[in-house]
Design a protein around this motif. Structure first.
Motif, mmCIF file in Angstrom:
data_model
loop_
_atom_site.group_PDB
_atom_site.id
_atom_site.type_symbol
_atom_site.label_atom_id
_atom_site.label_comp_id
_atom_site.label_asym_id
_atom_site.label_seq_id
_atom_site.Cartn_x
_atom_site.Cartn_y
_atom_site.Cartn_z
ATOM 1 N N SER A 2 -37.737 -28.469 46.431
ATOM 2 C CA SER A 2 -37.445 -27.445 45.427
ATOM 3 C C SER A 2 -36.117 -26.799 45.777
ATOM 4 C CB SER A 2 -38.523 -26.369 45.427
ATOM 5 O OG SER A 2 -39.776 -26.920 45.125
ATOM 6 N N VAL A 4 -34.006 -23.165 44.639
ATOM 7 C CA VAL A 4 -33.996 -21.916 43.877
ATOM 8 C C VAL A 4 -32.761 -21.124 44.278
ATOM 9 C CG1 VAL A 4 -35.216 -19.755 43.384
ATOM 10 C CG2 VAL A 4 -36.528 -21.841 43.822
ATOM 11 N N SER A 17 -34.830 -21.766 39.111
ATOM 12 C CA SER A 17 -35.635 -22.692 39.906
ATOM 13 C C SER A 17 -35.607 -24.056 39.240
ATOM 14 C CB SER A 17 -37.085 -22.202 39.976
ATOM 15 O OG SER A 17 -37.932 -23.171 40.564
ATOM 16 N N LEU A 21 -42.315 -28.914 42.260
ATOM 17 C CA LEU A 21 -43.075 -28.267 43.319
ATOM 18 C C LEU A 21 -43.373 -29.314 44.387
ATOM 19 C CD1 LEU A 21 -45.655 -26.054 41.384
ATOM 20 C CD2 LEU A 21 -43.502 -25.356 42.444
ATOM 21 N N SER A 39 -40.812 -22.729 40.996
ATOM 22 C CA SER A 39 -41.267 -22.211 42.293
ATOM 23 C C SER A 39 -41.267 -20.689 42.307
ATOM 24 C CB SER A 39 -40.342 -22.720 43.405
ATOM 25 O OG SER A 39 -40.399 -24.110 43.494
ATOM 26 N N THR A 52 -40.942 -21.800 48.015
ATOM 27 C CA THR A 52 -40.580 -23.220 48.002
ATOM 28 C C THR A 52 -41.208 -23.915 49.197
ATOM 29 O OG1 THR A 52 -38.555 -22.865 49.276
ATOM 30 C CG2 THR A 52 -38.360 -22.757 46.865
#
Length: 196
Positions: A2, A4, A17, A21, A39, A52
């Motif tokens: 992930s 972000v 994000s 996942l 996330s 994450t």
């Protein structure tokens, strides 16, 4: 993996994000879960959480802090419970990063990981500088982390950073850049904006 990005000013926070996942399977191997979900989750009108590296930990934290209109109280006891949740995932198998974005008072972004001995860090933006957090797994080397930071700085120089749409544009382009470094990062994104 992930990815972000959290970009905060004293007035607002923009969070982007990707939609992958990750978690550990029954054998303890890292996997990208099927489907598309961010996330991050908004837990009140002025707060959101990001997790994450562990979809299971994110799910538990969402249950601990379901959405409500009023602000949650994230005192020492609450933060310790969250840390215990993310540290349940063995660090040697997977990085788990947790961030709390809070606009209920002065804007702040707190981050902690499941790395043994890691301590919470809180960033507070001011009118001279943004608070910037990138959450990514160990698949992103230190060299690539520096490249990501440099690329974001380049992007905000070209798009600007005074308006929300400028920051969001830089975050979208940054996500595409990171997806080029790591194929497990999705180019599909989710965006949340918190404003004071």
């Amino acid at each position: 993996m992930s990815f972000v990005s959290i970009i905060a000013s004293p007035e607002r926070v923009s969070v982007v994000s990707d939609c992958h996942l990750t978690d550990l399977d029954k054998n303890g191997d890292r996997i990208v879960l099927p489907g598309t979900k961010p996330s991050m989750v908004k837990v009140s009108e002025n707060q959101l959480v990001v997790c994450t590296g562990s979809a299971s930990a994110l799910k538990k934290i969402k249950k601990m802090y379901p959405f409500q209109k009023e602000n949650h109280v994230f005192n020492e006891t609450a933060l310790e419970a969250i840390e215990e949740t993310i540290r349940h995932v063995p660090f040697e198998k997977q990085d788990v990063l947790f961030a709390l974005v809070d606009c209920s008072g002065p804007v702040s972004c707190m981050i902690v990981s499941n790395k043994p001995g890691d301590r919470r860090q809180t960033l507070v933006p001011d009118h001279r500088r943004l608070a910037v957090l990138f959450l990514a797994g160990r698949e992103i080397s230190e060299e690539n982390a520096k490249r990501i930071s440099d690329e974001f700085n380049r992007l905000v120089q070209s798009t600007g950073k005074e308006r929300t749409n400028q920051i969001f544009e830089a975050q979208k382009k940054l996500n595409q850049y990171v997806a080029g470094l790591d194929h497990t990062v999705s180019q599909r994104i989710y965006h949340l904006l918190l404003e004071k």
